[in-house]
Motif scaffolding. Structure first.
Motif, PDB file in Angstrom:
ATOM      1  N   MET A 265      28.180  30.186   8.226  1.00  0.00           N
ATOM      2  CA  MET A 265      28.012  31.313   7.171  1.00  0.00           C
ATOM      3  C   MET A 265      26.685  30.671   6.172  1.00  0.00           C
ATOM      4  O   MET A 265      26.735  29.441   5.778  1.00  0.00           O
ATOM      5  N   ARG A 266      25.645  31.428   5.989  1.00  0.00           N
ATOM      6  CA  ARG A 266      24.550  31.177   4.872  1.00  0.00           C
ATOM      7  C   ARG A 266      25.045  30.770   3.757  1.00  0.00           C
ATOM      8  O   ARG A 266      25.982  31.667   3.037  1.00  0.00           O
ATOM      9  N   LYS A 267      24.695  29.978   3.134  1.00  0.00           N
ATOM     10  CA  LYS A 267      24.837  29.518   1.725  1.00  0.00           C
ATOM     11  C   LYS A 267      23.686  29.683   0.874  1.00  0.00           C
ATOM     12  O   LYS A 267      22.600  29.306   1.085  1.00  0.00           O
ATOM     13  N   TYR A 268      23.757  30.466  -0.217  1.00  0.00           N
ATOM     14  CA  TYR A 268      22.650  30.811  -1.125  1.00  0.00           C
ATOM     15  C   TYR A 268      22.843  29.898  -2.456  1.00  0.00           C
ATOM     16  O   TYR A 268      23.835  29.540  -2.853  1.00  0.00           O
ATOM     17  N   SER A 269      21.612  29.488  -2.894  1.00  0.00           N
ATOM     18  CA  SER A 269      21.396  28.947  -4.209  1.00  0.00           C
ATOM     19  C   SER A 269      20.624  29.855  -4.972  1.00  0.00           C
ATOM     20  O   SER A 269      19.342  30.075  -4.653  1.00  0.00           O
TER      21      SER A 269
ATOM     22  N   GLN B   5      30.092  39.328  -7.832  1.00  0.00           N
ATOM     23  CA  GLN B   5      29.344  39.713  -6.339  1.00  0.00           C
ATOM     24  C   GLN B   5      30.396  39.782  -5.484  1.00  0.00           C
ATOM     25  O   GLN B   5      31.411  38.872  -5.383  1.00  0.00           O
ATOM     26  N   THR B   6      30.326  40.665  -4.704  1.00  0.00           N
ATOM     27  CA  THR B   6      31.466  41.136  -3.618  1.00  0.00           C
ATOM     28  C   THR B   6      31.320  39.755  -2.382  1.00  0.00           C
ATOM     29  O   THR B   6      32.114  39.507  -1.717  1.00  0.00           O
ATOM     30  N   VAL B   7      30.091  39.146  -2.410  1.00  0.00           N
ATOM     31  CA  VAL B   7      29.784  37.929  -1.482  1.00  0.00           C
ATOM     32  C   VAL B   7      29.842  36.642  -2.243  1.00  0.00           C
ATOM     33  O   VAL B   7      29.276  36.759  -3.402  1.00  0.00           O
ATOM     34  N   ARG B   8      30.582  35.719  -1.905  1.00  0.00           N
ATOM     35  CA  ARG B   8      31.009  34.714  -2.638  1.00  0.00           C
ATOM     36  C   ARG B   8      30.258  33.315  -2.220  1.00  0.00           C
ATOM     37  O   ARG B   8      30.697  32.333  -2.862  1.00  0.00           O
TER      38      ARG B   8
ATOM     39  N   ILE C 189      22.050  42.487 -12.179  1.00  0.00           N
ATOM     40  CA  ILE C 189      22.131  43.051 -10.842  1.00  0.00           C
ATOM     41  C   ILE C 189      23.541  43.880 -10.693  1.00  0.00           C
ATOM     42  O   ILE C 189      24.740  43.411 -11.341  1.00  0.00           O
ATOM     43  N   GLU C 190      23.760  44.507  -9.650  1.00  0.00           N
ATOM     44  CA  GLU C 190      24.745  45.030  -9.115  1.00  0.00           C
ATOM     45  C   GLU C 190      25.650  44.163  -8.395  1.00  0.00           C
ATOM     46  O   GLU C 190      25.183  43.355  -7.956  1.00  0.00           O
TER      47      GLU C 190
ATOM     48  N   ALA D 290      25.432  41.081  -1.005  1.00  0.00           N
ATOM     49  CA  ALA D 290      25.847  41.670   0.092  1.00  0.00           C
ATOM     50  C   ALA D 290      24.755  42.383   0.718  1.00  0.00           C
ATOM     51  O   ALA D 290      24.701  42.362   2.018  1.00  0.00           O
ATOM     52  N   ILE D 291      23.860  43.087  -0.173  1.00  0.00           N
ATOM     53  CA  ILE D 291      22.765  43.817   0.509  1.00  0.00           C
ATOM     54  C   ILE D 291      21.728  42.816   1.176  1.00  0.00           C
ATOM     55  O   ILE D 291      21.023  42.921   2.208  1.00  0.00           O
ATOM     56  N   VAL D 292      21.277  41.824   0.446  1.00  0.00           N
ATOM     57  CA  VAL D 292      20.571  40.680   0.849  1.00  0.00           C
ATOM     58  C   VAL D 292      21.014  39.802   2.053  1.00  0.00           C
ATOM     59  O   VAL D 292      20.363  39.874   3.182  1.00  0.00           O
ATOM     60  N   ASP D 293      22.404  39.562   1.850  1.00  0.00           N
ATOM     61  CA  ASP D 293      22.904  39.125   3.303  1.00  0.00           C
ATOM     62  C   ASP D 293      22.853  39.920   4.528  1.00  0.00           C
ATOM     63  O   ASP D 293      22.418  39.536   5.710  1.00  0.00           O
TER      64      ASP D 293
END
Length: 336
Positions: A1-5, A27-30, A93-94, A99-102
């Protein structure tokens, strides 16, 4: 799974940062961490960050003031994610932003993306007017919000930007601290062969300035920054970038035509009247608010005059300086 910073530079804005952190906590993505870089602030935000330590994977760093570009580099060096997201501290941000970016990166991967900005219903009338002006096709704002824009290939801006770790490693991060640092970064990445894209659905609510005086100062700085981009990449300085200067000179010259050639004076007034009318009607249609529409006309003039005067100031300086000069912006005060 891609992790974001998610990397956020902060300068004397603890209240705004708290609102952004609240958005991130929903955020819905954690699968992300948050890196806060306090860039020499007098009013620190460490207490705000501490309040979210149990709700977010969040890290706080303090450094001496050096500008937002170098603050982001500081964050890159301390981030563990595969993909970095840059947000300004005055953004909202919403819950589905990440989730949109992912989803976009899963279906059509790019190493560099940008998202648009808009106004939030809670914003003041002046903030909404400024937001309209900065995104309108009747100013220079509409140019930067399109996939294929008049300024050339889409260059993501750092108030809402994403980039892969690979982009950071190959570019070395932001070359300058201020003075068009985000556009210079995007140009460098694109010229290395990385593909950029606009993700229209990944928008932010951007607070920007709350009054016309600071807005003018900010846009004057943006006009200066455009010339600085030309110092590094002369071919990136295009005819369209002179529009605010030409507009400013044109409007200021109207009274002179009354003395030189009267018919041109009236033609100038008619042209100006048409432009103001188009601005007002378009702003009214988009904002559905008469007060905001009137303020939007004023904001457009502030934007164009500010940008135009900054473009002229730095352009005149460029004529006389050594052609090898490159401005990093580290010693230039940003109009915060």
């Amino acid at each position: 799974m891609r992790k974001y910073s998610i990397i956020i530079p902060v300068y004397n804005r603890p209240d705004e940062l708290q609102e952004l952190l609240e958005c991130l906590s929903r955020q819905t993505v954690r699968n992300f961490e948050v890196i806060i870089v306090e860039d020499g602030s007098r009013v620190k935000a460490d207490f705000v960050v501490a309040g979210y330590s149990s709700r977010l994977d969040i890290k706080y760093f303090y450094k001496e003031n050096g500008g937002q570009g170098f603050a982001r580099n500081y964050g890159f060096e301390r981030a563990f994610g595969d993909y970095f997201i840059l947000l300004d501290s005055d953004a909202l941000i919403e819950p589905d932003y990440l989730a949109i970016v992912d989803k976009k990166l899963d279906t059509d991967y790019v190493d560099l993306y940008g998202g648009p900005d808009t106004d939030h219903p809670s914003f003041s009338p002046i903030q909404k007017a400024i937001s309209y002006s900065m995104t309108s096709l009747f100013t220079t704002g509409g140019i930067r919000g399109k996939k294929n824009n008049m300024g050339g290939t889409f260059h993501p801006r750092s108030f809402n930007m994403g980039l892969s770790r690979k982009v950071w490693e190959q570019t070395g991060g932001f070359l300058t601290s201020r003075m068009g640092e985000d556009i210079l970064f995007s140009i460098a990445a694109i010229r290395l062969g990385f593909r950029s894209a606009l993700i229209p659905e990944a928008f932010i609510y951007h607070k920007r300035r709350t009054g016309f005086v600071p807005f003018f100062k900010q846009l004057k700085f943006f006009g200066r920054a455009r010339i600085n981009i030309g110092r590094f990449y002369p071919d990136e300085l295009k005819l369209v970038h002179t529009f605010p200067l030409l507009f400013t000179l044109g409007v200021c010259s109207i009274p002179l035509w009354l003395l030189v050639y009267e018919p041109f004076f009236y033609l100038g007034l008619i042209g100006l009247g048409i432009y103001v009318s188009l601005l007002f009607v378009d702003a009214l249609g988009k904002t559905k608010n008469v007060e905001v529409a009137f303020l939007s006309v004023a904001a457009a003039f502030v934007q164009l005059f500010g940008y135009g005067s900054g473009f002229l100031q730095e352009g005149w300086k460029r004529i006389w300086e050594k052609k090898s000069h490159r401005e990093t912006g580290a010693t230039i005060e940003y109009p915060s």
